[in-house]
Design a protein around this motif. Structure first.
Motif, PDB file in Angstrom:
ATOM      1  N   ASP A  20       0.703  -1.113   0.159  1.00 16.87           N
ATOM      2  CA  ASP A  20      -0.034   0.150  -0.149  1.00 16.87           C
ATOM      3  C   ASP A  20       0.734   1.094   0.154  1.00 16.87           C
ATOM      4  O   ASP A  20       0.807   2.195   0.786  1.00 16.87           O
ATOM      5  CB  ASP A  20      -0.819  -0.235   1.154  1.00 16.87           C
ATOM      6  N   GLY A  21       1.978   1.317  -0.634  1.00 13.77           N
ATOM      7  CA  GLY A  21       2.774   2.266  -1.052  1.00 13.77           C
ATOM      8  C   GLY A  21       3.711   2.443   0.242  1.00 13.77           C
ATOM      9  O   GLY A  21       4.710   3.337   0.087  1.00 13.77           O
ATOM     10  N   ALA A  22       3.827   1.913   1.202  1.00 13.25           N
ATOM     11  CA  ALA A  22       4.773   1.898   2.157  1.00 13.25           C
ATOM     12  C   ALA A  22       6.069   0.852   1.903  1.00 13.25           C
ATOM     13  O   ALA A  22       5.690  -0.478   1.626  1.00 13.25           O
ATOM     14  CB  ALA A  22       4.243   1.645   3.535  1.00 13.25           C
ATOM     15  N   ASN A  23       7.165   1.033   1.757  1.00 14.08           N
ATOM     16  CA  ASN A  23       8.414   0.433   1.938  1.00 14.08           C
ATOM     17  C   ASN A  23       8.258  -0.687   2.836  1.00 14.08           C
ATOM     18  O   ASN A  23       8.215  -0.547   4.121  1.00 14.08           O
ATOM     19  CB  ASN A  23       9.811   1.002   1.657  1.00 14.08           C
ATOM     20  N   VAL A  24       8.617  -1.822   2.303  1.00  9.25           N
ATOM     21  CA  VAL A  24       8.743  -3.163   3.362  1.00  9.25           C
ATOM     22  C   VAL A  24      10.233  -3.676   3.194  1.00  9.25           C
ATOM     23  O   VAL A  24      10.663  -3.481   2.235  1.00  9.25           O
ATOM     24  CB  VAL A  24       7.938  -4.028   3.212  1.00  9.25           C
ATOM     25  N   ALA A  25      10.634  -4.358   4.434  1.00 10.75           N
ATOM     26  CA  ALA A  25      12.013  -4.943   4.162  1.00 10.75           C
ATOM     27  C   ALA A  25      12.110  -6.250   3.599  1.00 10.75           C
ATOM     28  O   ALA A  25      10.930  -6.983   3.593  1.00 10.75           O
ATOM     29  CB  ALA A  25      12.384  -5.157   5.636  1.00 10.75           C
ATOM     30  N   TRP A  26      13.194  -6.587   2.995  1.00 12.28           N
ATOM     31  CA  TRP A  26      13.418  -7.820   2.258  1.00 12.28           C
ATOM     32  C   TRP A  26      14.029  -8.759   3.267  1.00 12.28           C
ATOM     33  O   TRP A  26      14.379  -8.503   4.347  1.00 12.28           O
ATOM     34  CB  TRP A  26      14.468  -7.611   0.918  1.00 12.28           C
ATOM     35  N   ASN A  27      13.832 -10.005   2.751  1.00 14.81           N
ATOM     36  CA  ASN A  27      14.214 -11.231   3.761  1.00 14.81           C
ATOM     37  C   ASN A  27      13.550 -11.081   4.975  1.00 14.81           C
ATOM     38  O   ASN A  27      14.071 -11.223   6.148  1.00 14.81           O
ATOM     39  CB  ASN A  27      15.881 -10.902   4.145  1.00 14.81           C
ATOM     40  N   ALA A  28      12.175 -10.821   4.951  1.00 15.95           N
ATOM     41  CA  ALA A  28      11.420 -10.645   5.919  1.00 15.95           C
ATOM     42  C   ALA A  28      10.166 -11.052   5.618  1.00 15.95           C
ATOM     43  O   ALA A  28       9.467 -11.215   4.635  1.00 15.95           O
ATOM     44  CB  ALA A  28      11.468  -9.119   6.538  1.00 15.95           C
ATOM     45  N   SER A  29       9.163 -11.163   6.874  1.00 16.79           N
ATOM     46  CA  SER A  29       7.763 -11.490   6.807  1.00 16.79           C
ATOM     47  C   SER A  29       6.935 -10.365   7.084  1.00 16.79           C
ATOM     48  O   SER A  29       7.333  -9.503   7.839  1.00 16.79           O
ATOM     49  CB  SER A  29       7.281 -12.684   7.545  1.00 16.79           C
TER      50      SER A  29
END
Length: 340
Positions: free
Chosen positions: A84-93
């Motif tokens: 929803d447009g917010a950056n999220v971390a990779w290698n994560a859930s």
């Protein structure tokens, strides 16, 4: 119905799992995910079986809409990702809420990125697997408009992360002797080990070409080889002396000489090396290779224990008192620099 609706998707995106075992004699290689470690990492982040199907992405991902609350994990080659447009971390859930939009963009490092969902993708099972095997016509690439059904999720835990390793930048790849290793002269084998190869852009899920400076590698017995069984990881030397590392969807037989075979635990390093990345091969004995492989599999089995919270809650930190919590604190009123 729980699913991900595909709004837009890049080329080469396909559902994969660990592949189909037991069909080599019938002309079908295992197939499955190019980076099996990434599959294990996603399973660890979602606390579920590594046998569940995932989405393999090459170069870029796509835009997906959740029809219900869904847990996801992102592993493998790092790509830009937003919920929803917010950056999220990779290698994560993470959690994608009902109606939420997951956007996965271009690759930053590595080659193959993976999208995992809680419960796994519930696509059709063919010959005991959900893996798309393009060269054999099993399954099809994901396209815009597809509705990817999701299996029953048995957990709601999210917000976990795993440390990233170095397999996305090339490096040393360990190999064991193969059927024709002894046909290559000793100095040729030594030169092969000493050569720094570059991952050629000419690569796919069947094989990856290794480019290098200097002369190629050859054996005078090349023309006398009878076509025989081959497996992923075998390094074939073509007629012009160029090595090709065979990958998940390699053919089942071949007549090119094989100078060695990549250990299964090191094959993800070859798969993830971006075009131009430096790779060097190192021979180990069969006994050494078996020991290395056993240690790697044991490490993969302990991945769930290595998953840690993205944001640590002080209430759940068992060794909280061992942390130095006031280092760098300054007083708003005390001004030691003004004291003579």
């Amino acid at each position: 119905m729980t699913a991900l609706r595909v709004r837009q998707v890049g080329p080469g995106v396909a559902v994969q799992d660990l592949g189909r075992a037991g069909f080599l004699a019938k002309g079908l290689t295992r197939g499955g995910a190019a980076d099996r470690l990434a599959v294990a990492e996603g399973a660890a982040l979602l606390r579920q079986s590594r046998d569940l199907a995932v989405l393999e992405m090459v170069g870029t991902g796509g835009t997906f809409e959740a029809t219900a609350d869904i847990r996801i994990a992102l592993t493998g080659a790092e790509m830009t990702a937003q919920i929803d447009g917010a950056n999220v971390a990779w290698n994560a859930s993470h959690k994608v809420p009902k109606g939420g939009i997951l956007t996965i963009g271009p690759t930053r490092t590595g080659t193959y990125g993976y999208l995992h969902v809680g419960g796994g993708f519930a696509t059709e099972v063919m010959l005991g697997s959900r893996a798309t095997h393009q060269s054999c016509g099993l399954g099809a690439l994901v396209t815009a408009g597809d509705l990817l059904l999701v299996g029953q999720d048995k957990s709601d835990e999210v917000g976990l992360t795993l440390p990233r390793d170095t397999r996305f930048d090339g490096g040393t790849v360990r190999i064991v002797p193969s059927m024709q290793t002894g046909d290559f002269a000793e100095d040729t084998r030594a030169r092969f080990e000493q050569t720094t190869f570059r991952r050629d852009p000419r690569a796919n899920r069947q094989g990856i070409r290794m480019d290098s400076d200097g002369e190629g590698f050859s054996t005078p017995k090349a023309l006398g080889i009878v076509s025989e069984v081959i497996v992923p990881g075998d390094i074939q030397i073509t007629g012009d002396g160029t090595p090709f590392v065979l990958m998940a969807e390699s053919q089942t037989t071949g007549g090119y000489p094989r100078i060695g075979t990549v250990l299964p635990c090191d094959l993800p390093r070859v798969a993830q090396a971006p075009a131009g990345a430096a790779l060097q091969f190192q021979f180990v004995t069969l006994d050494e290779g078996a020991a290395i492989e056993a240690r790697a599999r044991a490490a993969w089995d302990t991945l769930p224990k290595s998953a840690t919270p993205l944001v640590r809650d002080p209430a759940s930190i068992q060794d909280l008192l061992s942390y130095q919590l006031v280092g760098g604190a300054v007083s708003a009123t005390d001004t030691p620099l003004d004291k003579g």
